[in-house]
Design an enzyme around this catalytic site. Structure first.
Site, mmCIF file in Angstrom:
data_model
loop_
_atom_site.group_PDB
_atom_site.id
_atom_site.type_symbol
_atom_site.label_atom_id
_atom_site.label_comp_id
_atom_site.label_asym_id
_atom_site.label_seq_id
_atom_site.Cartn_x
_atom_site.Cartn_y
_atom_site.Cartn_z
ATOM 1 N N GLU A 1 0.820 -1.217 0.000
ATOM 2 C CA GLU A 1 0.000 0.000 0.000
ATOM 3 C C GLU A 1 0.852 1.263 0.000
ATOM 4 O O GLU A 1 0.397 2.329 0.381
ATOM 5 C CB GLU A 1 -0.975 -0.054 1.166
ATOM 6 C CG GLU A 1 -1.955 -1.204 0.935
ATOM 7 C CD GLU A 1 -2.993 -1.375 2.004
ATOM 8 O OE1 GLU A 1 -2.746 -1.014 3.173
ATOM 9 O OE2 GLU A 1 -4.060 -1.904 1.661
ATOM 10 N N HIS B 1 -4.978 -1.465 11.434
ATOM 11 C CA HIS B 1 -6.153 -2.320 11.306
ATOM 12 C C HIS B 1 -6.759 -2.441 12.705
ATOM 13 O O HIS B 1 -6.857 -3.533 13.255
ATOM 14 C CB HIS B 1 -5.762 -3.686 10.752
ATOM 15 C CG HIS B 1 -5.287 -3.650 9.339
ATOM 16 N ND1 HIS B 1 -5.527 -4.673 8.466
ATOM 17 C CD2 HIS B 1 -4.604 -2.717 8.639
ATOM 18 C CE1 HIS B 1 -4.998 -4.381 7.287
ATOM 19 N NE2 HIS B 1 -4.425 -3.192 7.378
#
Length: 185
Positions: A71, A92
């Site tokens: 990412e 997360h």
């Protein structure tokens, strides 16, 4: 330790892992440098990283010292669109993910500190992790907010310092945890 140094990035990566905002190899963190940025490598457990493990991504999109997180493009576009951004954190966070899955709107927190710290939180609909579409949506959303909820995926925060970006992630997780337990009854 300089605020936006590689050492600071490793320090905060360990803290976020210890607090459970990332588990194992998930999440990615970066700090801006003159000719690009340093980012956590792909597939590595955050607690075990050293400054030598970080990957350098140049403004020309070249990589030095390995393979960056899948990412890396989110980080790249945030830096390109926000000249004040010096650090990007992608977690997360468990309670934030739970509240997202439950349909919480994230604009109706019970605690007033949310209004002060998360004034303009943006939501990005679920897009495949690591996809260019996700990178582009995150880049655009970063123009209006320092805190981005990636629905069904996690949180991205950017700051003028790494401490600011980390703090935004931690505060959002605390507020989400509060809402989770408040709504149990």
């Amino acid at each position: 330790m300089r605020q936006n140094s590689r050492e600071a990035l490793i320090f905060y990566a360990r803290i976020l892992a210890e607090k459970g905002l990332v588990v194992g190899s998930e999440g990615n963190f970066s700090v801006k440098a003159k000719y690009g940025f340093w980012i956590t490598p792909s597939g590595r457990i955050k607690q075990n990283l050293t400054p030598k493990d970080l990957v350098f991504v140049g403004w020309d999109q070249s990589f030095i010292n390995g393979c960056p997180s899948s990412e890396w493009g989110m980080h790249y576009l945030i830096y390109q669109k926000n000249f004040k951004a010096n650090a990007v954190i992608h977690t997360h966070s468990l309670y934030t993910l739970i509240m997202s899955a439950k349909g919480f709107d994230f604009y109706g927190f019970s605690l007033k500190e949310a209004e002060l710290l998360l004034k303009k939180m943006a939501k990005v609909p679920f897009l495949s992790p690591g996809s260019k579409e996700l990178w582009e949506r995150v880049g655009e959303a970063s123009l209006t907010s320092k805190v981005l909820l990636l629905e069904g995926h996690g949180v991205v925060a950017w700051g003028e310092t790494i401490e600011e970006a980390v703090s935004l992630c931690e505060v959002l997780e605390k507020l989400s945890k509060f809402e989770f337990f408040k709504n149990l009854g």
